[in-house]
Design a protein around this motif. Structure first.
Motif, PDB file in Angstrom:
ATOM      1  N   MET A   1      40.191  23.229  -0.050  1.00 21.17           N
ATOM      2  CA  MET A   1      40.307  23.912  -1.344  1.00 21.17           C
ATOM      3  C   MET A   1      39.264  25.021  -1.457  1.00 21.17           C
ATOM      4  SD  MET A   1      41.263  21.148  -4.300  1.00 21.17           S
ATOM      5  CE  MET A   1      39.811  20.137  -4.127  1.00 21.17           C
ATOM      6  N   ARG A   2      39.534  25.953  -2.344  1.00 20.37           N
ATOM      7  CA  ARG A   2      38.611  27.050  -2.618  1.00 20.37           C
ATOM      8  C   ARG A   2      37.982  26.799  -3.985  1.00 20.37           C
ATOM      9  NH1 ARG A   2      39.115  31.226   0.614  1.00 20.37           N
ATOM     10  NH2 ARG A   2      38.579  32.816  -0.905  1.00 20.37           N
ATOM     11  N   VAL A   3      36.657  26.660  -4.009  1.00 21.75           N
ATOM     12  CA  VAL A   3      35.915  26.268  -5.205  1.00 21.75           C
ATOM     13  C   VAL A   3      35.011  27.405  -5.633  1.00 21.75           C
ATOM     14  CG1 VAL A   3      34.374  24.563  -6.250  1.00 21.75           C
ATOM     15  CG2 VAL A   3      35.956  23.866  -4.419  1.00 21.75           C
ATOM     16  N   LEU A   4      35.056  27.755  -6.915  1.00 21.98           N
ATOM     17  CA  LEU A   4      34.179  28.776  -7.497  1.00 21.98           C
ATOM     18  C   LEU A   4      33.130  28.092  -8.360  1.00 21.98           C
ATOM     19  CD1 LEU A   4      33.394  31.722  -8.202  1.00 21.98           C
ATOM     20  CD2 LEU A   4      35.109  31.631 -10.031  1.00 21.98           C
TER      21      LEU A   4
ATOM     22  N   ARG B   1      26.290  23.623  -0.859  1.00 21.31           N
ATOM     23  CA  ARG B   1      26.108  23.007   0.452  1.00 21.31           C
ATOM     24  C   ARG B   1      26.952  21.737   0.586  1.00 21.31           C
ATOM     25  NH1 ARG B   1      19.506  23.992   0.825  1.00 21.31           N
ATOM     26  NH2 ARG B   1      19.611  25.852   2.153  1.00 21.31           N
ATOM     27  N   GLN B   2      26.961  20.924  -0.457  1.00 23.34           N
ATOM     28  CA  GLN B   2      27.713  19.673  -0.408  1.00 23.34           C
ATOM     29  C   GLN B   2      29.222  19.933  -0.320  1.00 23.34           C
ATOM     30  OE1 GLN B   2      26.848  16.502  -0.195  1.00 23.34           O
ATOM     31  NE2 GLN B   2      24.709  16.347  -0.823  1.00 23.34           N
ATOM     32  N   LEU B   3      29.717  20.876  -1.102  1.00 26.65           N
ATOM     33  CA  LEU B   3      31.149  21.185  -1.080  1.00 26.65           C
ATOM     34  C   LEU B   3      31.559  21.791   0.259  1.00 26.65           C
ATOM     35  CD1 LEU B   3      31.386  22.574  -4.702  1.00 26.65           C
ATOM     36  CD2 LEU B   3      32.688  20.616  -3.850  1.00 26.65           C
ATOM     37  N   HIS B   4      30.708  22.648   0.814  1.00 26.79           N
ATOM     38  CA  HIS B   4      30.995  23.235   2.129  1.00 26.79           C
ATOM     39  C   HIS B   4      31.093  22.134   3.180  1.00 26.79           C
ATOM     40  CE1 HIS B   4      30.784  26.038   5.518  1.00 26.79           C
ATOM     41  NE2 HIS B   4      29.867  25.230   6.033  1.00 26.79           N
ATOM     42  N   ARG B   5      30.164  21.177   3.112  1.00 23.60           N
ATOM     43  CA  ARG B   5      30.165  20.111   4.108  1.00 23.60           C
ATOM     44  C   ARG B   5      31.292  19.101   3.877  1.00 23.60           C
ATOM     45  NH1 ARG B   5      23.577  19.964   5.007  1.00 23.60           N
ATOM     46  NH2 ARG B   5      23.488  22.256   5.040  1.00 23.60           N
ATOM     47  N   ALA B   6      31.884  19.160   2.699  1.00 20.60           N
ATOM     48  CA  ALA B   6      33.074  18.352   2.437  1.00 20.60           C
ATOM     49  C   ALA B   6      34.341  19.062   2.904  1.00 20.60           C
ATOM     50  CB  ALA B   6      33.164  18.025   0.950  1.00 20.60           C
ATOM     51  N   GLY B   7      34.193  20.263   3.458  1.00 23.98           N
ATOM     52  CA  GLY B   7      35.324  20.974   4.020  1.00 23.98           C
ATOM     53  C   GLY B   7      35.955  22.017   3.131  1.00 23.98           C
ATOM     54  N   HIS B   8      35.298  22.382   2.025  1.00 24.49           N
ATOM     55  CA  HIS B   8      35.861  23.346   1.089  1.00 24.49           C
ATOM     56  C   HIS B   8      35.238  24.725   1.266  1.00 24.49           C
ATOM     57  CE1 HIS B   8      37.811  19.998  -0.833  1.00 24.49           C
ATOM     58  NE2 HIS B   8      36.650  19.400  -1.039  1.00 24.49           N
TER      59      HIS B   8
ATOM     60  N   GLY C   1      28.156  15.814   2.567  1.00 26.35           N
ATOM     61  CA  GLY C   1      29.393  16.228   1.915  1.00 26.35           C
ATOM     62  C   GLY C   1      29.967  15.198   0.972  1.00 26.35           C
ATOM     63  N   ARG C   2      29.428  13.984   0.984  1.00 25.94           N
ATOM     64  CA  ARG C   2      29.999  12.949   0.116  1.00 25.94           C
ATOM     65  C   ARG C   2      29.809  13.299  -1.361  1.00 25.94           C
ATOM     66  NH1 ARG C   2      32.003   7.852   0.867  1.00 25.94           N
ATOM     67  NH2 ARG C   2      31.594   8.085   3.094  1.00 25.94           N
ATOM     68  N   LEU C   3      28.657  13.889  -1.712  1.00 22.77           N
ATOM     69  CA  LEU C   3      28.453  14.306  -3.103  1.00 22.77           C
ATOM     70  C   LEU C   3      29.461  15.380  -3.483  1.00 22.77           C
ATOM     71  CD1 LEU C   3      26.850  14.166  -5.744  1.00 22.77           C
ATOM     72  CD2 LEU C   3      25.279  15.864  -4.798  1.00 22.77           C
ATOM     73  N   GLY C   4      29.777  16.286  -2.551  1.00 20.30           N
ATOM     74  CA  GLY C   4      30.794  17.297  -2.811  1.00 20.30           C
ATOM     75  C   GLY C   4      32.137  16.670  -3.127  1.00 20.30           C
ATOM     76  N   ARG C   5      32.495  15.625  -2.382  1.00 18.13           N
ATOM     77  CA  ARG C   5      33.753  14.931  -2.667  1.00 18.13           C
ATOM     78  C   ARG C   5      33.682  14.178  -3.992  1.00 18.13           C
ATOM     79  NH1 ARG C   5      33.296  14.463   2.953  1.00 18.13           N
ATOM     80  NH2 ARG C   5      32.325  12.404   2.878  1.00 18.13           N
ATOM     81  N   ALA C   6      32.511  13.625  -4.303  1.00 22.88           N
ATOM     82  CA  ALA C   6      32.338  12.919  -5.586  1.00 22.88           C
ATOM     83  C   ALA C   6      32.518  13.875  -6.760  1.00 22.88           C
ATOM     84  CB  ALA C   6      30.962  12.267  -5.639  1.00 22.88           C
ATOM     85  N   MET C   7      32.097  15.139  -6.599  1.00 23.26           N
ATOM     86  CA  MET C   7      32.230  16.129  -7.664  1.00 23.26           C
ATOM     87  C   MET C   7      33.691  16.438  -7.968  1.00 23.26           C
ATOM     88  SD  MET C   7      29.228  18.815  -6.627  1.00 23.26           S
ATOM     89  CE  MET C   7      27.491  18.401  -6.848  1.00 23.26           C
TER      90      MET C   7
END
Length: 375
Positions: A1-4, A18-25, A279-285
């Motif tokens: 996904m693309r997140v702003l 950083r967290q969202l990037h490491r979650a693959g976004h 990246g787990r925090l990114g997925r939690a968000m």
């Protein structure tokens, strides 16, 4: 996904990116400042400057809409106080993408320190006695019964314009251009929490102690704590709310173990730096995982630790404690694989200084001048 992400100049935005990037976004960021540390991160795709929502609300929303449409953004995630402006226009924004934010009504009720205090008391949780001040004489009357009171605006952040007043001492002049609150002074240990919530359920949570902090301001050294009582308090507060977004709470824990909630920050807060960067925090968000903090390793912003904290030390014991704390913590900005935010962490300072001089603001006030919500 693309997140702003909005509010990109803040530390929570860098952590989230950083967290969202490491979650693959793919991560895009925007801010009212022309440059900031997050802009230089290799883990973001694009950075944009946007109008100030406090003064150009419609232009701010229009700019977000154009970025979302042009760059095919899937998720808009506010990180700072601009979330209230986003929430007020959420229906327009949701026509183009998902918006990770609670309702405007929920956010304003949490951001208003007086309304928050009333909600805490209504839930049967310990709450310091709080009064909306009607004037200087009202405060003087309260001081006849309470020897120490905390006076602060109903809408504020980072301890700005918060002061301790005591009976028998000259009162400082209080400007009543904003709603002011008087709150009973609670003796104890200061604790903070940072949480991610998805439809009322915790997907990430950490409690920490701001061991080193600016006087009457935000901390810059985060000591994680495994504190079941704080977690249970947050769960009880959230019960039945269906809240989605990020929340920070400030507490005082008394010697008897009572937790008094002082205020709520309905946005991302710096405690997020205490989570492993996997990246787990990114997925939690995004409501896709449960993230657990690293309770073994403190985190710090090294620059104020080397300046503000060190300059306030007045004993050899204090110096030894500072040295141990400094050696135990990881820096919030430094990452070997993403070094530029560390070297550019003061990139926003020239603009901040100009803003402070132009409007006669303290530096702390200038940081939020464009985005703060004051009711």
């Amino acid at each position: 996904m693309r997140v702003l992400l909005t509010g990109a100049r803040g530390l929570p935005a860098l952590v989230a990116a950083r967290q969202l990037h490491r979650a693959g976004h793919a991560v895009l960021v925007c801010d009212t400042f022309p440059t900031h540390a997050t802009r230089h991160s290799r883990e973001i795709e694009r950075s944009f400057q946007v109008p100030a929502p406090r003064f150009e609300e419609e232009a701010f929303i229009q700019r977000l809409l154009s970025i979302i449409e042009e760059h095919r953004v899937d998720v808009l995630m506010p990180t700072g106080e601009e979330i209230l402006y986003v929430a007020r226009h959420s229906e327009r924004l949701k026509a183009l993408c998902e918006v990770v934010a609670a309702t405007f009504e929920q956010l304003t009720a949490l951001h208003d320190k007086g309304a928050f205090n009333q909600r805490v008391a209504a839930l049967g949780l310990p709450a310091p006695k709080t009064w909306r001040l009607e004037g200087q004489e009202h405060l003087e009357t309260l001081l006849l019964e309470h020897s120490r009171l905390i006076v602060k605006p109903a809408f504020s952040r980072f301890g700005q314009k918060t002061r301790l007043v005591q009976a028998g001492t000259p009162l400082p002049p209080l400007g009543f251009t904003r709603t002011l609150l008087a709150q009973e002074f609670i003796e104890g240990t200061e604790l903070c929490s940072s949480s991610v919530v998805w439809e009322g359920a915790l997907t990430a949570h950490v409690c920490y102690r701001p061991r080193y902090r600016f006087p009457s301001g935000p901390g810059y050294y985060y000591e994680p704590l495994g504190h079941p009582g704080v977690r249970e308090w947050v769960l009880r507060f959230l019960e039945g709310t269906r809240f989605t977004g990020s929340l920070g709470f400030d507490f005082i824990e008394t010697d008897r173990g009572e937790l008094f909630a002082l205020e709520c920050n309905p946005r991302m807060t710096s405690g997020f730096i205490l989570f492993p960067e996997d990246g787990r925090l990114g997925r939690a968000m995004l409501g896709q995982a449960i993230a657990e903090p690293d309770l073994e390793t403190p985190a710090m912003v090294g620059f104020p630790m080397l300046t503000a904290a060190l300059l306030r030390i007045r004993s050899w014991q204090g110096l030894r404690e500072w040295r141990r704390a400094f050696g135990a913590a990881r820096d919030a900005f430094w990452r070997r694989e993403d070094p530029k935010p560390f070297w550019y962490q003061l990139a926003a300072f020239p603009h901040l200084f100009q803003l402070s001089r132009r409007h006669g603001l303290a530096m702390g006030e200038a940081t939020t001048h464009y985005t703060e919500w004051n009711g």
